[in-house]
Motif scaffolding. Structure first.
Motif, mmCIF file in Angstrom:
data_model
loop_
_atom_site.group_PDB
_atom_site.id
_atom_site.type_symbol
_atom_site.label_atom_id
_atom_site.label_comp_id
_atom_site.label_asym_id
_atom_site.label_seq_id
_atom_site.Cartn_x
_atom_site.Cartn_y
_atom_site.Cartn_z
ATOM 1 N N GLY A 153 1.051 -1.061 0.050
ATOM 2 C CA GLY A 153 -0.138 0.402 0.363
ATOM 3 C C GLY A 153 0.445 1.483 -0.102
ATOM 4 N N VAL A 154 2.314 1.151 -0.830
ATOM 5 C CA VAL A 154 3.186 2.493 -0.681
ATOM 6 C C VAL A 154 3.028 3.548 -1.800
ATOM 7 C CG1 VAL A 154 5.273 2.745 -1.319
ATOM 8 C CG2 VAL A 154 5.325 0.811 0.101
ATOM 9 N N ASP A 155 1.808 4.597 -1.075
ATOM 10 C CA ASP A 155 1.794 5.557 -2.445
ATOM 11 C C ASP A 155 2.933 6.898 -2.318
ATOM 12 O OD1 ASP A 155 1.929 7.940 -0.583
ATOM 13 O OD2 ASP A 155 0.244 6.842 0.534
ATOM 14 N N LEU A 156 4.669 6.447 -1.955
ATOM 15 C CA LEU A 156 5.440 7.243 -2.387
ATOM 16 C C LEU A 156 6.731 6.379 -2.486
ATOM 17 C CD1 LEU A 156 6.397 10.800 -2.073
ATOM 18 C CD2 LEU A 156 8.011 9.705 -0.947
ATOM 19 N N LEU A 157 7.825 6.483 -3.131
ATOM 20 C CA LEU A 157 9.050 5.323 -3.486
ATOM 21 C C LEU A 157 10.014 6.770 -3.314
ATOM 22 C CD1 LEU A 157 8.030 3.632 -6.543
ATOM 23 C CD2 LEU A 157 8.681 2.937 -4.156
ATOM 24 N N ALA A 158 11.397 6.161 -2.118
ATOM 25 C CA ALA A 158 12.472 7.721 -2.063
ATOM 26 C C ALA A 158 13.615 6.886 -2.280
ATOM 27 C CB ALA A 158 11.960 7.583 -0.868
ATOM 28 N N TRP A 159 14.170 7.280 -2.983
ATOM 29 C CA TRP A 159 15.810 6.850 -2.567
ATOM 30 C C TRP A 159 16.367 8.313 -3.515
ATOM 31 C CZ3 TRP A 159 13.165 5.126 -6.437
ATOM 32 C CH2 TRP A 159 13.234 4.805 -7.624
ATOM 33 N N ALA A 160 17.925 8.183 -2.673
ATOM 34 C CA ALA A 160 18.717 9.121 -3.642
ATOM 35 C C ALA A 160 19.429 9.226 -4.872
ATOM 36 C CB ALA A 160 19.311 9.451 -2.197
ATOM 37 N N HIS A 161 19.462 10.339 -5.585
ATOM 38 C CA HIS A 161 20.088 9.764 -7.122
ATOM 39 C C HIS A 161 22.099 9.132 -6.499
ATOM 40 C CE1 HIS A 161 20.452 11.387 -11.421
ATOM 41 N NE2 HIS A 161 20.803 9.920 -11.253
ATOM 42 N N ASN A 162 22.252 10.394 -5.662
ATOM 43 C CA ASN A 162 23.310 10.154 -5.449
ATOM 44 C C ASN A 162 23.316 10.081 -3.715
ATOM 45 O OD1 ASN A 162 26.031 10.744 -5.981
ATOM 46 N ND2 ASN A 162 26.470 11.834 -4.628
ATOM 47 N N GLU A 163 23.784 9.552 -2.974
ATOM 48 C CA GLU A 163 24.126 9.176 -1.487
ATOM 49 C C GLU A 163 25.778 9.824 -1.063
ATOM 50 O OE1 GLU A 163 22.366 8.716 1.285
ATOM 51 O OE2 GLU A 163 23.761 9.604 2.070
ATOM 52 N N THR A 164 25.843 11.892 -0.731
ATOM 53 C CA THR A 164 26.647 12.043 -0.855
ATOM 54 C C THR A 164 27.758 11.623 -0.117
ATOM 55 O OG1 THR A 164 25.429 13.672 -1.126
ATOM 56 C CG2 THR A 164 27.246 14.500 -0.479
ATOM 57 N N SER A 165 27.060 10.658 1.871
ATOM 58 C CA SER A 165 27.916 10.115 2.690
ATOM 59 C C SER A 165 28.791 9.080 2.239
ATOM 60 C CB SER A 165 27.294 10.126 4.345
ATOM 61 O OG SER A 165 26.014 8.738 3.241
ATOM 62 N N THR A 166 28.159 7.868 1.522
ATOM 63 C CA THR A 166 29.199 7.479 0.558
ATOM 64 C C THR A 166 29.973 7.328 -0.793
ATOM 65 O OG1 THR A 166 27.428 5.994 -0.253
ATOM 66 C CG2 THR A 166 27.865 5.277 2.498
ATOM 67 N N GLY A 167 29.383 8.030 -1.581
ATOM 68 C CA GLY A 167 29.650 8.124 -2.703
ATOM 69 C C GLY A 167 29.367 6.905 -3.861
ATOM 70 N N VAL A 168 27.856 6.189 -3.965
ATOM 71 C CA VAL A 168 26.930 5.839 -4.308
ATOM 72 C C VAL A 168 26.027 6.230 -5.005
ATOM 73 C CG1 VAL A 168 25.792 3.412 -3.910
ATOM 74 C CG2 VAL A 168 27.677 3.864 -3.014
ATOM 75 N N MET A 169 25.951 5.875 -6.976
ATOM 76 C CA MET A 169 24.642 6.467 -7.117
ATOM 77 C C MET A 169 23.765 5.711 -7.759
ATOM 78 S SD MET A 169 26.719 7.596 -11.042
ATOM 79 C CE MET A 169 27.410 6.425 -11.997
ATOM 80 N N VAL A 170 22.628 5.939 -7.429
ATOM 81 C CA VAL A 170 21.695 5.105 -8.652
ATOM 82 C C VAL A 170 20.606 5.506 -9.212
ATOM 83 C CG1 VAL A 170 19.791 3.663 -6.943
ATOM 84 C CG2 VAL A 170 21.876 4.687 -5.475
ATOM 85 N N PRO A 171 20.468 4.905 -10.086
ATOM 86 C CA PRO A 171 19.560 5.456 -11.082
ATOM 87 C C PRO A 171 17.937 5.509 -11.365
ATOM 88 C CG PRO A 171 19.666 3.331 -12.187
ATOM 89 C CD PRO A 171 21.012 3.028 -10.908
ATOM 90 N N VAL A 172 17.924 6.500 -12.064
ATOM 91 C CA VAL A 172 16.698 7.424 -11.603
ATOM 92 C C VAL A 172 14.963 6.214 -12.616
ATOM 93 C CG1 VAL A 172 14.601 9.694 -11.569
ATOM 94 C CG2 VAL A 172 17.086 9.514 -11.362
ATOM 95 N N VAL A 173 14.846 5.104 -11.957
ATOM 96 C CA VAL A 173 13.965 4.371 -13.065
ATOM 97 C C VAL A 173 13.268 3.831 -12.257
ATOM 98 C CG1 VAL A 173 15.992 3.605 -14.332
ATOM 99 C CG2 VAL A 173 15.276 2.905 -12.018
ATOM 100 N N ARG A 174 11.366 4.150 -13.096
ATOM 101 C CA ARG A 174 10.011 4.439 -12.326
ATOM 102 C C ARG A 174 10.213 3.170 -12.328
ATOM 103 N NH1 ARG A 174 6.371 7.923 -11.613
ATOM 104 N NH2 ARG A 174 6.825 9.621 -12.944
ATOM 105 N N PRO A 175 9.844 1.870 -11.295
ATOM 106 C CA PRO A 175 9.843 0.835 -11.002
ATOM 107 C C PRO A 175 8.686 0.250 -11.781
ATOM 108 C CG PRO A 175 10.218 1.690 -8.937
ATOM 109 C CD PRO A 175 10.016 2.483 -9.253
#
Ligand SMILES: Cc1ncc(COP(=O)(O)O)c(C=O)c1O
Length: 388
Positions: A153-175
């Motif tokens: 029942g989730v109505d918002l998905l959240a993540w960081a494009h770039n996690e500044t604390s660790t230097g990990v990037m994650v693509p912006v893709v609508r699941p």
């Protein structure tokens, strides 16, 4: 050699001028502000500083920021650029009030992506969020979360494009399969330096003190038609929303090229200036080419050098804008950072809570890729003299 003996030797080293970068600012926020932009603040900016944010000169700046971002990110029809005071941290609170209907799902893979999860966990009017964690230096794959989100029942998905604390990037893709859940991307350090197809995001939000080489205190959010509709629904829902954190109010004001309350005019000026510089240079592709050139050099160097390794194991997740480099035990990264600082090369210390023998290097578009090369040459120079 022990880290403490290396630190004693290295802090007194004076790096030869010809080795040093032209600009020694490599922080991950606040990050390098281009000297040319600061010079323009003192000249052209003088005409707007100390004038009303309800009058044309400051409103024109806001208008220029909104239209410049529309062009930079090639916004699809119906997307809006909203802005307000308080930085990305304030946007998390605003999103909990005005974008999450009942339940959020967070990919939590570092300090900042966890912080938004903490906000929705604490919000008494929301259900407990689903939090999908990953260890430091890694990230969950957003592509996989659609079915779990729909089932929960989730109505918002959240993540960081770039996690500044660790230097990990994650693509912006609508699941796929996530129903009408909005995709809210914390692009605080990623926006402007990482590639993106905005149509995959409903809220792509950031602050100006990273890739936009400006100053802090402001949030900017690119909002899809679905996000605007959700904001209207939440506004009408009867939920109490403090005016300062109301996205409805922010959006109404942004459409009039103003903020709800008084903004820092210099922050607006520097942001407008940087967007202009990015567009004049060739737009987002040009910015990404710069961050790619910087990061390819940094990670290549870290892989070839005996005493360094990229912290992020998966090359596809290594950020183009925030490089995290682990040092072997024989070299004390904190001492290297201290020597660099003593030589005017600053802010390469790792994220404080990560607690690693590491350097973290900001490679935002304003940072000249040649300066990243100079930086690694300086590190080699210091280490050669500290460990012999
Ligand atoms: C990924 C990310 N999100 C959010 C924030 C918080 O931004 P602000 O300080 O503008 O509130 C930061 C700050 O470093 C960040 O790196």
């Amino acid at each position: 050699m022990t880290p403490s003996s290396s630190s004693l030797q290295s802090t007194s080293l004076i790096i030869p001028g010809e080795l040093k970068p032209a600009d020694g600012r490599f922080g991950c926020g606040p990050s390098k502000v281009r000297p040319e932009a600061l010079a323009r603040l003192a000249t052209d900016g003088a005409a707007v500083m100390g004038t009303s944010h309800r009058q044309k000169p400051v409103k024109s700046l806001v208008g220029e920021i909104r239209s410049g971002l529309r062009e930079l990110f090639a916004l699809p029809d119906g997307y809006e650029v909203a802005l307000g005071n308080g930085g990305a941290t304030a946007f998390w609170d605003a999103a909990a009030f005005g974008l999450v209907r009942r339940r959020a799902l967070h990919l939590a893979f570092g300090e900042f992506s966890k912080k938004f999860a903490t906000v929705t966990t604490g919000a008494p009017f929301l259900d407990e969020p689903i939090v999908i964690p990953a260890g430091p230096g890694d990230a969950p794959d957003p592509v996989d979360v659609g079915p779990e989100a729909a089932e929960g029942g989730v109505d918002l998905l959240a993540w960081a494009h770039n996690e500044t604390s660790t230097g990990v990037m994650v693509p912006v893709v609508r699941p796929a399969g996530a129903g009408d859940a909005l995709v809210a991307i914390d692009a605080t350090s990623g926006a402007g330096g990482l590639p993106v197809d905005i149509s995959h995001a409903d809220a792509y939000y950031f602050a100006p003190q990273k890739s936009f080489a400006g100053d802090g205190g402001l949030w900017i959010a690119i909002l899809s038609p679905a996000a605007q509709e959700r904001i209207a629904q939440m506004h009408a829902s009867g939920r109490w929303i403090p005016e300062f954190l109301s996205l409805h109010t922010a959006l109404e004001n942004s459409r009039k090229d103003q903020t709800y309350n008084t903004p820092a005019v210099a922050t607006l000026f520097l942001l407008a200036e940087e967007i202009r510089w990015m567009l004049d240079g060739g737009g987002l592709d040009w910015c990404v080419a710069r961050t790619r050139a910087s990061s390819e050099h940094l990670y290549g160097w870290a892989q070839q050098t005996a005493y360094t390794t990229p912290f992020v194991a998966d090359p596809a997740k290594r950020s183009l804008v925030v490089g995290t480099i682990d040092f072997s035990e024989a070299v004390d990264a904190a001492a290297v950072a201290q020597t660099l600082r003593a030589n005017g090369i600053v802010d390469v210390e790792p994220y404080r809570k990560l607690g690693r023998n590491q350097l973290r290097i900001g490679m935002f578009p304003a940072v000249d890729p040649a300066d990243i090369q100079a930086l690694t040459a300086c590190v080699d120079w210091i280490v050669e003299r500290s460990t012999s």
